[in-house]
Design a protein around this motif. Sequence first.
Motif, PDB file in Angstrom:
ATOM      1  N   ILE A 170       0.822  -1.209   0.000  1.00 35.58           N
ATOM      2  CA  ILE A 170       0.000   0.000   0.000  1.00 35.58           C
ATOM      3  C   ILE A 170       0.854   1.257   0.000  1.00 35.58           C
ATOM      4  CG2 ILE A 170      -0.263   0.048   2.519  1.00 35.58           C
ATOM      5  CD1 ILE A 170      -2.877   1.055  -0.150  1.00 35.58           C
ATOM      6  N   PRO A 188      -3.277   5.192   3.477  1.00 38.77           N
ATOM      7  CA  PRO A 188      -3.611   6.304   2.577  1.00 38.77           C
ATOM      8  C   PRO A 188      -4.354   7.406   3.323  1.00 38.77           C
ATOM      9  CG  PRO A 188      -4.128   4.216   1.530  1.00 38.77           C
ATOM     10  CD  PRO A 188      -3.771   3.905   2.958  1.00 38.77           C
ATOM     11  N   SER A 341      -3.999  -5.095   2.342  1.00 35.26           N
ATOM     12  CA  SER A 341      -4.939  -4.063   2.779  1.00 35.26           C
ATOM     13  C   SER A 341      -4.360  -3.376   4.015  1.00 35.26           C
ATOM     14  CB  SER A 341      -6.276  -4.703   3.141  1.00 35.26           C
ATOM     15  OG  SER A 341      -7.071  -3.790   3.885  1.00 35.26           O
ATOM     16  N   CYS A 342      -4.425  -2.061   4.029  1.00 40.09           N
ATOM     17  CA  CYS A 342      -3.889  -1.371   5.210  1.00 40.09           C
ATOM     18  C   CYS A 342      -4.809  -1.587   6.397  1.00 40.09           C
ATOM     19  CB  CYS A 342      -3.678   0.115   4.936  1.00 40.09           C
ATOM     20  SG  CYS A 342      -5.139   1.155   5.106  1.00 40.09           S
ATOM     21  N   GLY A 343      -6.083  -1.812   6.102  1.00 40.90           N
ATOM     22  CA  GLY A 343      -7.011  -2.160   7.176  1.00 40.90           C
ATOM     23  C   GLY A 343      -7.727  -0.993   7.813  1.00 40.90           C
ATOM     24  N   GLN A 344      -7.528   0.223   7.302  1.00 39.30           N
ATOM     25  CA  GLN A 344      -8.203   1.338   7.984  1.00 39.30           C
ATOM     26  C   GLN A 344      -9.664   1.460   7.613  1.00 39.30           C
ATOM     27  OE1 GLN A 344      -7.048   5.392   7.119  1.00 39.30           O
ATOM     28  NE2 GLN A 344      -6.276   4.882   5.096  1.00 39.30           N
ATOM     29  N   CYS A 345     -10.045   1.122   6.381  1.00 41.04           N
ATOM     30  CA  CYS A 345     -11.470   1.273   6.065  1.00 41.04           C
ATOM     31  C   CYS A 345     -12.170  -0.080   6.039  1.00 41.04           C
ATOM     32  CB  CYS A 345     -11.699   2.111   4.812  1.00 41.04           C
ATOM     33  SG  CYS A 345     -11.117   1.472   3.255  1.00 41.04           S
ATOM     34  N   CYS A 348     -12.667  -2.676   2.775  1.00 44.54           N
ATOM     35  CA  CYS A 348     -11.459  -3.323   2.285  1.00 44.54           C
ATOM     36  C   CYS A 348     -10.935  -4.308   3.313  1.00 44.54           C
ATOM     37  CB  CYS A 348     -10.416  -2.258   1.964  1.00 44.54           C
ATOM     38  SG  CYS A 348      -8.797  -2.874   1.488  1.00 44.54           S
ATOM     39  N   ARG A 349     -10.876  -3.855   4.570  1.00 41.89           N
ATOM     40  CA  ARG A 349     -10.329  -4.715   5.632  1.00 41.89           C
ATOM     41  C   ARG A 349     -11.122  -6.006   5.760  1.00 41.89           C
ATOM     42  NH1 ARG A 349     -11.263  -1.482   9.718  1.00 41.89           N
ATOM     43  NH2 ARG A 349     -13.248  -2.436  10.241  1.00 41.89           N
ATOM     44  N   THR A 394     -14.552   2.498  -0.512  1.00 38.61           N
ATOM     45  CA  THR A 394     -13.312   2.523   0.265  1.00 38.61           C
ATOM     46  C   THR A 394     -12.625   3.886   0.174  1.00 38.61           C
ATOM     47  OG1 THR A 394     -12.261   1.670  -1.695  1.00 38.61           O
ATOM     48  CG2 THR A 394     -12.825   0.079   0.003  1.00 38.61           C
ATOM     49  N   ILE A 395     -11.535   4.028   0.922  1.00 33.61           N
ATOM     50  CA  ILE A 395     -10.772   5.273   0.881  1.00 33.61           C
ATOM     51  C   ILE A 395      -9.883   5.305  -0.359  1.00 33.61           C
ATOM     52  CG2 ILE A 395      -8.913   6.580   2.011  1.00 33.61           C
ATOM     53  CD1 ILE A 395     -10.084   5.718   4.697  1.00 33.61           C
ATOM     54  N   CYS A 396      -9.279   4.167  -0.684  1.00 34.38           N
ATOM     55  CA  CYS A 396      -8.351   4.159  -1.813  1.00 34.38           C
ATOM     56  C   CYS A 396      -8.690   2.980  -2.723  1.00 34.38           C
ATOM     57  CB  CYS A 396      -6.900   4.099  -1.306  1.00 34.38           C
ATOM     58  SG  CYS A 396      -6.271   2.428  -1.071  1.00 34.38           S
ATOM     59  N   LEU A 398      -7.281   0.241  -3.425  1.00 33.98           N
ATOM     60  CA  LEU A 398      -6.789  -1.118  -3.183  1.00 33.98           C
ATOM     61  C   LEU A 398      -7.941  -2.107  -3.015  1.00 33.98           C
ATOM     62  CD1 LEU A 398      -3.844  -2.388  -1.099  1.00 33.98           C
ATOM     63  CD2 LEU A 398      -6.063  -3.477  -0.840  1.00 33.98           C
ATOM     64  N   GLY A 399      -8.907  -1.746  -2.207  1.00 37.43           N
ATOM     65  CA  GLY A 399     -10.034  -2.652  -1.966  1.00 37.43           C
ATOM     66  C   GLY A 399     -10.709  -3.063  -3.270  1.00 37.43           C
TER      67      GLY A 399
HETATM   68  S1  SF4 Z   1      -9.071   0.554   0.512  1.00 34.29           S
HETATM   69 FE1  SF4 Z   1      -9.037   1.318   2.633  1.00 34.29          FE
HETATM   70  S2  SF4 Z   1      -8.206  -0.315   3.910  1.00 34.29           S
HETATM   71 FE2  SF4 Z   1      -7.812  -0.836   1.780  1.00 34.29          FE
HETATM   72  S3  SF4 Z   1      -5.756  -0.121   1.485  1.00 34.29           S
HETATM   73 FE3  SF4 Z   1      -7.106   1.525   0.789  1.00 34.29          FE
HETATM   74  S4  SF4 Z   1      -7.426   2.812   2.596  1.00 34.29           S
HETATM   75 FE4  SF4 Z   1      -6.492   0.902   3.304  1.00 34.29          FE
END
Ligand code: SF4
Lengths: 429, 792, 209
Positions: A170, A188, A341-345, A348-349, A394-396, A398-399
């Motif tokens: 990420i 992110p 996954s960074c796991g903040q949102c 995605c987490r 999601t925030i970014c 990746l999800g």
């Molecule tokens: S989608 Fe959300 S949880 Fe997944 S990597 Fe991006 S910010 Fe982190």
Amino acid sequence: MTDPILTARMEANRTDSNTIDRYLETGGYEVLKNALASMTPEQIAEEVKASNMRGRGGAGFPMGVKWGFLADSDPKYLVINGDESEPGTFKDRQLLERDPHQLIEGIVLASYALGVNRAFIYIRGEYPKPARRVQRAIDEAYEKGFLGDDILRSGFSLEVSVHLGGGAYICGEETALLNSLEGRRGEPRLKPPFPAVEGLYARPTIVNNVESISNVPWIVANGGTSYAAIGPERSAGTRMFSLSGHVNKPGNYEIVMGMTWRDLIYDVAGGIRDDRALKTWIPGGASAPWLVPEHLDAPLTIDDATTLGTMLGSGAVVVMDETTDVVKAAHSIVRFFAHESCGQCTPCREGTKWLQDILERILRGEGREKDIDLLLDVSDNISPGLTWPPAMTTICPLGPSATAPILSITRYFLDEVKAYIPVSEVAGV
Amino acid sequence: MSDTTTVSITINGVDHEVEAGQRLITAAEKVGEYIPRFCHHDKLEPVGKCRMCLVEVEGPRGKQLVPSCTMIVNDGMVVDTESEVVEKAQEGVLEFLLINHPLDCPICDKGGECPLQDQTMAYGPGESRFIEPKRTYEKPIPISDVVLLDRERCVLCDRCVRVADDIAGDPLITFNDRGNHVQILTFPNEPFSSYFSGNTVQVCPVGALTSVDYRFRARPWDLEVTPTVAAHDTVQSTAEIHTSRGKIVRVYAAENDHLNDGWLSDRDRFSFAANHAPDRIVSPKRRVDGSFEDVSWPEALNTIAERLGGIAPERVGAIGGAHNTNEEAYALGKFLREVVGTNNIDAQLGDGFNAQLAAAVTPRATVDDVESAGAILVWGPDLKETLPVLYLKVRKAVKNGATLVVASPWRTGLDSIATSVVRYRAGSGQEVLRKLAQGSAHEDAAAALTTGPVVTLFGRASLSEDPRLAESVAAYGRTLPDARLMPLLTRSNVFGALDMGLAPDLLPGRVGIEAGSAGLDAMGMLGAAAEGALDVLFLVGSDPVRDCPDPALAAKALDQADFVVAIDAFVTDSSAHADVILPAALWGEVDGTMTNLEGRVQTVSAAFPPRGQAQSLLEIVRDLAAIMGSGDILPKDTDTASSSLANEAPAYAGVSRESIFFESDGTGVVVPTGAGTQPLGYIPTDAAVPVVTDRFTLHFAPSLYDDGVITRHAESIAGLVPDVTVRISPRDASVLAVSDGASVVIDDFLTLPVTIDADVAQGSVVVPFNQVATKGLIAASAVSVEPVRGDV
Amino acid sequence: MSSPIATWSAEGQERAQQLLALYPDKRSAVMPLLYVASLEHGHVTNEGMQQVAELIGVTATQVRSVATFYTMYKHEPVGRYLVSVCTSISCHLLGGDEVLDAACGAAGVEVGGTSEDDLVTVERVECIGACGGAPAVQVNYELIEGVTDIKAIDLIDWLRNTTPEVVLADELQQLFGGQKSFDWGVPEPDGAIAPVPAFGPYGSAEEGR
Ligand code: SF4
Ligand SMILES: Cc1cc2nc3c(=O)[nH]c(=O)nc-3n(C[C@H](O)[C@H](O)[C@H](O)COP(=O)(O)O)c2cc1C
Ligand code: FES
């Protein structure tokens, strides 16, 4: 065929293209000398803008336009994104290892154009060798006066250092990268504010990919319009493609966009191993929805890829032949995104891991027919509508990326997914 | 057309005019469109993490899902909060949050007041589609003496992290690991030692953070809520008492934007256990042959009335009253002045300063003034240790852009965010102040105090500091641009008590008494009693033997006095000397009003009747006056006290429990209200305090958790009392040839370990006040320090 | 008062000071300092995190929050040789999972485990940027491309038998590698001396033998 821009030196000097002696001998740092002596920062920025080059990190945003957004307030920073972690991608590694001075010259030119006096090269932690080569090149450049105070007596000063990551895909996302560089978790950030306004240490910051910046010396030397003239209008210039998977000649290829996928896979990459049939390929890194043989004659441009519901992304093409178990392949990719996954949102987490769990259950032979709808519905809850470019809860991005392989296998290979589901679990039986 | 302060937005087809600059989620809520949320919290920076608040907003590329908690409203914004896409997204998020949730609502403290539970009912999917194994963690782990963490229930909303880091400045609880393994955690074997940890429990939207005190004690639906204030310090944060079956089970902060913003200190939150302490005094006691025996109220009061009969009024005095309501204090003052006839009354215990300055300094700052100050000067007690919620407010002001100057002989909680720190040797404050004012030193500090309004928070940095320095600081503060002044006394309702005339030179309503006719102050009374010049001493919720600058004098005074009456809830080192002890009602058991350090009057309410036979101070002095034949002088109850003080006390004209309720939305009324002036507009003057030149000067300062009566009796925080050491500067350590941890003898009798601390001004010695280990030390300006040889 | 890293080696202390001076904000040094701390303590220990916290003036919790986010900080002891096998898509397609199985078998461990002699830890990793030379393996982050399951077994045996002081990518590639993503050019003189990336400032790079 146009001459290569980025790889010309390393092709001609297969052993020592990374050394400063070879770099200088092949015309290196000449552009910098000329530019510092005779060009204003604005002129350099103009050339870059005229080149129409679109960022090579994946998002494809025009580099010159992005530079134009940099807020005018000191200090500002330039950060080079060398986090390259998208499965299938290994082009930046070659540029870092084999021609680090080209990157450094690009950094000095870019910094001069942007009014930046401090630049960082963020290299993923798993790349110690590229990092060493870049660090050595930086040391050499300092020694020769291409970096440091009052570069080549121009009055312009620049400090550059390498920052090694710690193992997190990420951190390729630019705001996660900035957090990481600040000594925080690589999560992110919310945008706006964009880095050009509030980036590293909340200061105006430009983040560019290694390949993007490595093009700058050529663009400044030859003029932006010459660069823009290469290849299709909205996919200008040459571009590094990383080919891997079941092809005869995997590797990085610097090509001009506009050729067809068939040209790329069968000519450039030498076709499929053991003369097997092509089954499917990932056109732009693990985040991209897949293409199938019916798309072979589509032209390889950024816009055409969008039309096909996918992207060129980071330029990673992963080819799969007829023997491929696409459910296992999809699982490998989904597992990747769940792991990264960074796991903040929340979506995605929880969602990426749930997709991974369901696929693993299906692969274990414990799937139920309704799991296919479930996979799609969970995907839809991460990326509503499963459209392209993806909508996001999601925030970014990746999800949503984790939904690309799900979408691809259910769209093109539904029977193969169903084949994993025990007969007793199929509705109506 | 909308003007610049409002914008028009359309929500679900209906146009609204809303305040500009706010978040969409808040704007929508204000016009009646509630958008579900977990991570959003009005007082915290938005993070947009939970994704529950997604709505559709029209943009250049059509409708887009956006988190309404991060989006600022702009003119012409078109919002859909109920579309199919929105509903699906919200249901999806809720399902994601539930798949790994233990669903242990029946045994969860949050059950019944849990947004996750509620929203599952309102927006959630029916049956679970998740058949994979759930993520599991070790069940609740204690992360401090007062807080438990259950990671399985956590929705990772980031609220506790933001409260601890951004609000309190104690980043001790954070996210750990990544992706699906992300969890909230503290560092292994390091407790979550924040003075504000309880706020995380209150903001946690689920039952992941719970307080040890509340665990399994009650269910939300059988809680009774009593609005009141947290009365442990003079900020008097607006709060609620939650009771179940006649007992306090928890204290919550109320949201008063003019005061505490919805935060409390842990002392405010967790001290309530003292109300229910087993060793509380619940019946009157009389000393017979050296020990106490229970007596009836009439017996106890008659004993006192008899002793007071025929005594010269100036041989009677009362110390205390700072823990009582305004009405109680008013009644006590009336009793002493009009029934007994003495001005020997003092609610301060020799730890404060000039009562007229404290009660009536002008121009007086409000807490709102602090929040919006251009610059702040703090020269007084360490706010974090004494007035923790004011400390939060100063942090907020600094975040808002205020510059901050802190002057203190030792590191304070605010130093790390201060623009400039003035460190001075205890006892040399006047010299430092003179240089600051003249511009001959401390230029950084002076430069940081140029943007008005400049609010000066002044008080006594420690018990050993000359009280007159506060006056000099106040006088300097008045010279700064657009000056406002906030006096810092710290004890409970001491400002209310002073306003009610519980000072030798004040009458109710901030009216001064001429110096010539003033009574004795607390130290004066103790001195007089010790010399046999005072016969009867009332201790009203005060423990001078432990809690005044000269414990030896206090002990002698109580021994020498003919007759001591203690009105108290506990037997203390002081009340143990009494001839009669009268059981006093505590906070939470009395109705009335209190006044905080800005002059804000708020109502306090009884959550239940006093324990046992305990009575309010008002009832006690009323009944005593009746027995003494002056029953008609005193108010008969809180309401009559309130109306009579409003008539009699100029600053309180028009202030009543009703007016506070109706006019202030429950946030309290600051007196004097509006443009009203103080009856006694006290103008401070430079006191020219002499500089102390002894080898070692003492900085004898309280910390949040001391050995005070309440802390000692509140089980959950009693263990938080810090280890006691003597702090000296590295330079002094080397001169004395002592190393870190070695023992020294203070004032020839107190042996304590040394901590070498670079934040101590050279020549000063820092000792914590009111701890068991420092018992008996006199708060003089100077001390002697001798290394213990052979112990290095 | 003594320095929080007084127990570190002289080089470690010096590197820490360099790293602290490198950035406009000390906090940026957290990640590199964690590598140095790993080298000093063998892995990321509570003590190491507390030391780093004190060096940069944040809480130990904040350091732990960072240190647990990234996969390359090891919170448990690992073997002298950390063998990382990629099974992301390109490596998966060309046999990465078989290489992983073979390596685990040879080391006698489950995925993520450390051999009984504490020499070898085998872990599964996601894409390490060697897709053109799939399947790829790293030993202490030094890369080998084009590894087969048989070569993986040889690699583990070789590591145990020769226990090299310095792990050199070019040497390993020669012995156990195959197809490469691209020409590697001149051999690299530096290699890894511990399961920490061999990057000068972190102190694990050393001139080759
Ligand atoms: S989608 Fe959300 S949880 Fe997944 S990597 Fe991006 S910010 Fe982190
Ligand atoms: C999940 C994610 C991963 C990314 N990874 C990378 C990466 O490894 N390298 C990179 O250059 N850009 C990556 N990007 C794109 C960056 O955010 C950013 O757009 C890019 O570095 C800008 O450089 P460019 O404009 O030169 O392309 C990633 C983006 C996302 C959302
Ligand atoms: S309330 Fe908006 S994302 Fe959580």
